[in-house]
Design a protein around this motif. Structure first.
Motif, PDB file in Angstrom:
ATOM      1  N   MET A   1       0.847  -1.131  -0.259  1.00  0.00           N
ATOM      2  CA  MET A   1       0.181   0.102   0.008  1.00  0.00           C
ATOM      3  C   MET A   1       0.902   1.184  -0.004  1.00  0.00           C
ATOM      4  N   THR A   2       0.713   2.083  -0.988  1.00  0.00           N
ATOM      5  CA  THR A   2       1.404   3.389  -0.996  1.00  0.00           C
ATOM      6  C   THR A   2       0.919   4.570   0.122  1.00  0.00           C
ATOM      7  N   ARG A   3       1.865   5.021   0.908  1.00  0.00           N
ATOM      8  CA  ARG A   3       1.570   6.017   1.817  1.00  0.00           C
ATOM      9  C   ARG A   3       1.555   7.345   1.301  1.00  0.00           C
ATOM     10  N   ILE A   4       0.495   8.057   1.442  1.00  0.00           N
ATOM     11  CA  ILE A   4       0.607   9.752   1.233  1.00  0.00           C
ATOM     12  C   ILE A   4       0.216  10.458   2.452  1.00  0.00           C
ATOM     13  N   THR A   5       0.948  11.260   2.727  1.00  0.00           N
ATOM     14  CA  THR A   5       0.721  12.167   3.882  1.00  0.00           C
ATOM     15  C   THR A   5       0.163  13.736   3.524  1.00  0.00           C
ATOM     16  N   ALA A   6      -1.073  13.777   3.881  1.00  0.00           N
ATOM     17  CA  ALA A   6      -1.678  15.081   3.398  1.00  0.00           C
ATOM     18  C   ALA A   6      -0.907  16.320   3.825  1.00  0.00           C
ATOM     19  N   ARG A   7      -0.993  17.444   3.117  1.00  0.00           N
ATOM     20  CA  ARG A   7      -0.370  18.688   3.368  1.00  0.00           C
ATOM     21  C   ARG A   7      -1.399  19.805   3.566  1.00  0.00           C
ATOM     22  N   PRO A   8      -0.861  21.049   3.929  1.00  0.00           N
ATOM     23  CA  PRO A   8      -1.921  22.035   4.075  1.00  0.00           C
ATOM     24  C   PRO A   8      -2.565  22.559   2.685  1.00  0.00           C
ATOM     25  N   LEU A   9      -4.002  22.932   2.644  1.00  0.00           N
ATOM     26  CA  LEU A   9      -4.389  23.442   1.388  1.00  0.00           C
ATOM     27  C   LEU A   9      -3.901  24.828   1.480  1.00  0.00           C
ATOM     28  N   THR A  10      -3.450  25.429   0.487  1.00  0.00           N
ATOM     29  CA  THR A  10      -3.201  26.574   0.111  1.00  0.00           C
ATOM     30  C   THR A  10      -3.449  26.894  -1.354  1.00  0.00           C
ATOM     31  N   ARG A  11      -3.796  28.241  -1.782  1.00  0.00           N
ATOM     32  CA  ARG A  11      -4.226  28.396  -3.086  1.00  0.00           C
ATOM     33  C   ARG A  11      -3.127  28.058  -4.233  1.00  0.00           C
ATOM     34  N   GLU A  12      -1.843  27.965  -3.765  1.00  0.00           N
ATOM     35  CA  GLU A  12      -0.770  27.611  -4.784  1.00  0.00           C
ATOM     36  C   GLU A  12      -0.631  26.109  -4.880  1.00  0.00           C
ATOM     37  N   SER A  13      -0.639  25.397  -3.463  1.00  0.00           N
ATOM     38  CA  SER A  13      -0.582  24.187  -3.586  1.00  0.00           C
ATOM     39  C   SER A  13      -1.572  23.296  -4.118  1.00  0.00           C
ATOM     40  N   PHE A  14      -2.919  24.049  -4.386  1.00  0.00           N
ATOM     41  CA  PHE A  14      -4.151  23.289  -5.070  1.00  0.00           C
ATOM     42  C   PHE A  14      -4.374  24.121  -6.369  1.00  0.00           C
ATOM     43  N   ALA A  15      -3.502  24.873  -6.837  1.00  0.00           N
ATOM     44  CA  ALA A  15      -3.876  25.573  -8.083  1.00  0.00           C
ATOM     45  C   ALA A  15      -4.123  24.793  -9.277  1.00  0.00           C
ATOM     46  N   GLY A  16      -3.208  23.659  -9.224  1.00  0.00           N
ATOM     47  CA  GLY A  16      -3.334  22.481 -10.494  1.00  0.00           C
ATOM     48  C   GLY A  16      -4.461  21.510 -10.359  1.00  0.00           C
ATOM     49  N   PHE A  17      -5.482  21.832  -9.135  1.00  0.00           N
ATOM     50  CA  PHE A  17      -6.696  20.789  -9.039  1.00  0.00           C
ATOM     51  C   PHE A  17      -7.809  21.518  -8.800  1.00  0.00           C
ATOM     52  N   GLY A  18      -7.804  22.938  -8.609  1.00  0.00           N
ATOM     53  CA  GLY A  18      -9.095  23.518  -8.641  1.00  0.00           C
ATOM     54  C   GLY A  18      -8.943  24.914  -7.784  1.00  0.00           C
ATOM     55  N   ASP A  19     -10.164  25.312  -7.208  1.00  0.00           N
ATOM     56  CA  ASP A  19      -9.948  26.468  -6.603  1.00  0.00           C
ATOM     57  C   ASP A  19     -10.196  26.494  -5.011  1.00  0.00           C
ATOM     58  N   VAL A  20      -9.445  27.106  -4.218  1.00  0.00           N
ATOM     59  CA  VAL A  20      -9.749  27.308  -2.856  1.00  0.00           C
ATOM     60  C   VAL A  20     -10.735  28.576  -2.478  1.00  0.00           C
ATOM     61  N   ILE A  21     -11.886  28.139  -1.828  1.00  0.00           N
ATOM     62  CA  ILE A  21     -12.688  29.070  -1.414  1.00  0.00           C
ATOM     63  C   ILE A  21     -12.586  29.396  -0.153  1.00  0.00           C
ATOM     64  N   ASP A  22     -12.238  30.510   0.386  1.00  0.00           N
ATOM     65  CA  ASP A  22     -12.034  31.190   1.616  1.00  0.00           C
ATOM     66  C   ASP A  22     -12.273  32.730   1.447  1.00  0.00           C
ATOM     67  N   MET A  23     -11.963  33.392   2.583  1.00  0.00           N
ATOM     68  CA  MET A  23     -11.945  34.813   2.595  1.00  0.00           C
ATOM     69  C   MET A  23     -10.559  35.387   2.416  1.00  0.00           C
ATOM     70  N   GLY A  24      -9.857  34.847   1.377  1.00  0.00           N
ATOM     71  CA  GLY A  24      -8.338  35.381   1.086  1.00  0.00           C
ATOM     72  C   GLY A  24      -8.224  35.912  -0.062  1.00  0.00           C
ATOM     73  N   GLY A  25      -7.138  36.121  -0.683  1.00  0.00           N
ATOM     74  CA  GLY A  25      -6.835  36.427  -2.000  1.00  0.00           C
ATOM     75  C   GLY A  25      -7.128  38.329  -2.072  1.00  0.00           C
ATOM     76  N   ASP A  26      -6.611  38.594  -3.282  1.00  0.00           N
ATOM     77  CA  ASP A  26      -6.981  40.245  -3.449  1.00  0.00           C
ATOM     78  C   ASP A  26      -8.216  40.462  -3.989  1.00  0.00           C
ATOM     79  N   ASN A  27      -9.199  39.854  -4.355  1.00  0.00           N
ATOM     80  CA  ASN A  27     -10.452  40.384  -5.001  1.00  0.00           C
ATOM     81  C   ASN A  27     -11.410  40.424  -3.896  1.00  0.00           C
ATOM     82  N   HIS A  28     -11.524  41.620  -3.047  1.00  0.00           N
ATOM     83  CA  HIS A  28     -12.461  41.845  -2.140  1.00  0.00           C
ATOM     84  C   HIS A  28     -12.513  43.547  -2.039  1.00  0.00           C
TER      85      HIS A  28
END
Length: 166
Positions: A1-28
């Motif tokens: 079985m291959t072991r994978i360790t979860a890492r913190p979700l950030t806009r940069e780390s998740f950019a290749g997979f989709g959008d992070v929805i939170d009250m961050g970023g510059d568009n507010h």
């Protein structure tokens, strides 16, 4: 079985997979006479295919046993899928890029409290995985004709660990 360790979700780390929805970023910007701050255009809802429409639903998810034994991922060919938590609890996010014959190796992330995510159409992902206790979510996804679900079962399971698990 291959072991994978979860890492913190950030806009940069998740950019290749989709959008992070939170009250961050510059568009507010302030609205309602300065009594509210709008965080604008956080994710793109996609709905394609016959009689397509965007749906807004709610779900209560129950945690899985950890470490998570990942045997299957899914994707949605006609629409995006967003999960927005209704509590400040984190949840586990598992995603895969396309591989030669299905999904590639999984990547795992842990959301910060209050963060949501949006998967674009055709992105392989694990099922909703709250951590510790049941959690409520708003879901934004696609309704309409045709099957919007494809599942892939791995030939060998992956074992997903949280960073503090040994």
């Amino acid at each position: 079985m291959t072991r994978i360790t979860a890492r913190p979700l950030t806009r940069e780390s998740f950019a290749g997979f989709g959008d992070v929805i939170d009250m961050g970023g510059d568009n507010h910007y302030p609205i309602n006479g300065g009594k509210a701050e709008r965080y604008h255009d956080l994710a793109t809802a996609e709905a394609a295919g016959p009689n397509a429409r965007v749906l807004i639903s709610m779900v209560r998810g129950t945690p899985y046993e950890l470490p998570l034994r990942l045997t299957m991922v899914e994707r949605h060919p006609f629409g995006s899928q967003a999960f927005i938590p209704q509590s400040p609890r984190p949840f586990l996010v598992v995603v895969c890029h396309d591989g030669k014959d299905g999904p590639g190796e999984p990547h795992a992330f842990i959301t910060a409290p209050g963060q949501g995510i949006n998967y674009p159409r055709n992105l392989w992902h694990g099922v909703l995985t709250p951590l510790g206790e049941a959690q409520d979510f708003v879901i934004v996804d696609r309704g309409g004709d045709g099957s919007n679900l494809e599942e892939f079962h791995f030939s060998h399971p992956y074992e997903i660990h949280l960073p503090d698990e040994t």
